[in-house]
Enzyme design. Structure first.
Site, PDB file in Angstrom:
ATOM      1  N   GLY A  99      -1.684  -3.847 -10.505  1.00 39.38           N
ATOM      2  CA  GLY A  99      -0.250  -3.519 -10.531  1.00 39.38           C
ATOM      3  C   GLY A  99       0.238  -2.716  -9.342  1.00 39.38           C
ATOM      4  N   SER A 100      -0.496  -2.777  -8.214  1.00 35.97           N
ATOM      5  CA  SER A 100      -0.062  -1.949  -7.082  1.00 35.97           C
ATOM      6  C   SER A 100       1.241  -2.470  -6.461  1.00 35.97           C
ATOM      7  CB  SER A 100      -1.162  -1.854  -6.024  1.00 35.97           C
ATOM      8  OG  SER A 100      -1.345  -3.082  -5.379  1.00 35.97           O
ATOM      9  N   ASN A 101       1.484  -3.766  -6.545  1.00 33.07           N
ATOM     10  CA  ASN A 101       2.761  -4.290  -6.020  1.00 33.07           C
ATOM     11  C   ASN A 101       3.930  -3.851  -6.895  1.00 33.07           C
ATOM     12  OD1 ASN A 101       2.603  -6.069  -3.522  1.00 33.07           O
ATOM     13  ND2 ASN A 101       0.824  -6.754  -4.703  1.00 33.07           N
ATOM     14  N   MET A 130      -2.040 -13.692 -13.098  1.00 34.81           N
ATOM     15  CA  MET A 130      -3.071 -14.681 -12.804  1.00 34.81           C
ATOM     16  C   MET A 130      -3.067 -15.870 -13.777  1.00 34.81           C
ATOM     17  SD  MET A 130      -4.244 -13.398 -10.118  1.00 34.81           S
ATOM     18  CE  MET A 130      -5.740 -14.294  -9.751  1.00 34.81           C
ATOM     19  N   ARG A 131      -1.891 -16.297 -14.196  1.00 36.10           N
ATOM     20  CA  ARG A 131      -1.802 -17.488 -15.043  1.00 36.10           C
ATOM     21  C   ARG A 131      -0.907 -18.511 -14.367  1.00 36.10           C
ATOM     22  NH1 ARG A 131      -5.479 -18.146 -18.262  1.00 36.10           N
ATOM     23  NH2 ARG A 131      -4.228 -19.615 -19.466  1.00 36.10           N
ATOM     24  N   HIS A 139       1.990 -13.856  -2.564  1.00 36.04           N
ATOM     25  CA  HIS A 139       0.694 -14.515  -2.410  1.00 36.04           C
ATOM     26  C   HIS A 139       0.022 -13.955  -1.154  1.00 36.04           C
ATOM     27  CE1 HIS A 139      -2.345 -17.576  -2.734  1.00 36.04           C
ATOM     28  NE2 HIS A 139      -2.200 -17.809  -1.448  1.00 36.04           N
ATOM     29  N   ASP A 197       1.731 -21.703  -5.746  1.00 26.86           N
ATOM     30  CA  ASP A 197       1.944 -21.045  -4.453  1.00 26.86           C
ATOM     31  C   ASP A 197       2.824 -21.880  -3.518  1.00 26.86           C
ATOM     32  OD1 ASP A 197       0.393 -18.889  -5.309  1.00 26.86           O
ATOM     33  OD2 ASP A 197      -1.440 -19.900  -4.693  1.00 26.86           O
ATOM     34  N   GLU A 207       1.707  -6.235   1.888  1.00 25.51           N
ATOM     35  CA  GLU A 207       2.343  -6.674   0.630  1.00 25.51           C
ATOM     36  C   GLU A 207       3.274  -5.590   0.101  1.00 25.51           C
ATOM     37  OE1 GLU A 207      -0.196  -8.352  -2.406  1.00 25.51           O
ATOM     38  OE2 GLU A 207      -1.657  -9.019  -0.930  1.00 25.51           O
TER      39      GLU A 207
HETATM   40  C1  GRF Z   1      -2.121  -9.186  -4.664  1.00 28.06           C
HETATM   41  O1  GRF Z   1      -3.024  -9.380  -3.627  1.00 28.06           O
HETATM   42  C2  GRF Z   1      -1.135 -10.322  -4.723  1.00 28.06           C
HETATM   43  O2  GRF Z   1      -0.839 -10.858  -3.475  1.00 28.06           O
HETATM   44  C3  GRF Z   1      -1.851 -11.341  -5.565  1.00 28.06           C
HETATM   45  O3  GRF Z   1      -2.560 -10.591  -6.516  1.00 28.06           O
HETATM   46  C4  GRF Z   1      -2.793  -9.275  -6.021  1.00 28.06           C
HETATM   47  C5  GRF Z   1      -2.183  -8.353  -7.017  1.00 28.06           C
HETATM   48  O4  GRF Z   1      -2.428  -6.998  -6.729  1.00 28.06           O
HETATM   49  N1  GRF Z   1      -0.905 -12.280  -6.127  1.00 28.06           N
HETATM   50  P1  GRF Z   1      -1.717  -5.856  -7.583  1.00 28.06           P
HETATM   51  O5  GRF Z   1      -2.035  -6.133  -9.041  1.00 28.06           O
HETATM   52  O6  GRF Z   1      -0.237  -5.928  -7.301  1.00 28.06           O
HETATM   53  O7  GRF Z   1      -2.333  -4.583  -7.105  1.00 28.06           O
END
Ligand code: GRF
Length: 210
Positions: free
Chosen positions: A12-14, A90-91, A109, A145, A174
């Site tokens: 969940g870092s994004n 991831m689905r 991505h 993607d 990102e």
């Molecule tokens: C990231 O590298 C994103 O590009 C990919 O999955 C990863 C998710 O990272 N889709 P986070 O859970 O946001 O840390």
């Protein structure tokens, strides 16, 4: 006021980067919910710590992809989402799901699409001997993607890189481009035309740290 819902599966870092930018810049948004298919997702802890409502919908509890996606739509629409942010979700989503959120569902991505869709992007870039790599934020369309690209961020590949060092450098990018893309969206600066995204007023949609 825009309502944002995010789907996650892990760290969940994004999501965190977007939320922190929203707070720092006082965006006119509300994070109405975070939904994870993985009960162990670390990102759920962050969401809870910020008082965002969370839900776990474990795909293993559903008989089919259709049934899972229907339940997901139900939860998301219950929260209300002007913008649906996939942040490490991831689905694979069904075409019906994607159609439902057309024009308001975005994903990040970890590659410079169209290069390296799917998994193991950092390994692929290294194996190919590329000199640069990066990440892409795009509207989601039916293909995996694929979909109109909002922005891309490029980073160098250094001589002594391995996949994890490279992944860390891409992740920093990102955390820069995903909040930027969301900000453009909520400020209604994006216009989709076919498979192209235009930004008004024009601004570079290709960011390079090289
Ligand atoms: C990231 O590298 C994103 O590009 C990919 O999955 C990863 C998710 O990272 N889709 P986070 O859970 O946001 O840390």
């Amino acid at each position: 006021m825009h309502s944002i819902v995010s789907l996650i599966s892990g760290r969940g870092s994004n999501l965190e980067a977007i939320f922190k930018t929203a707070t720092a810049k006082s965006w006119d948004v509300r994070f109405t919910g975070v939904i994870s298919n993985n009960p162990e997702a670390k990102g759920l802890d962050f969401a809870r710590s910020q008082g965002i409502s969370t839900q776990v919908l474990n795909h293993r509890d559903f008989a089919s992809r259709d049934a899972f996606d229907k339940a997901l739509i139900h939860e998301i629409d219950h929260y209300g989402a002007d913008l649906l942010i996939l942040a490490g979700f991831m689905r694979i989503l069904t075409p019906a799901f994607i159609k439902h959120y057309e024009g308001r569902i975005i994903n990040i991505h970890p590659s410079l699409l169209p290069r390296y869709p799917g998994l193991h992007t950092h390994e692929s870039a290294l194996e190919a001997g590329d000199t640069t790599h990066g990440a892409t934020v795009h509207f989601v369309s039916a293909g995996v993607d694929e979909g109109p690209i909002i922005c891309q961020g490029e980073v160098p590949i250094l001589l002594d890189d391995d996949a994890s060092r490279l992944a860390a450098r891409v992740l920093k990018m990102e955390h820069y481009i995903y909040p930027l893309a969301v900000e453009w969206f909520i400020n209604q600066r994006l216009q989709i035309e076919g498979n192209t995204v235009h930004i008004h007023p024009p601004e570079s949609q290709y960011i390079s740290f090289t």
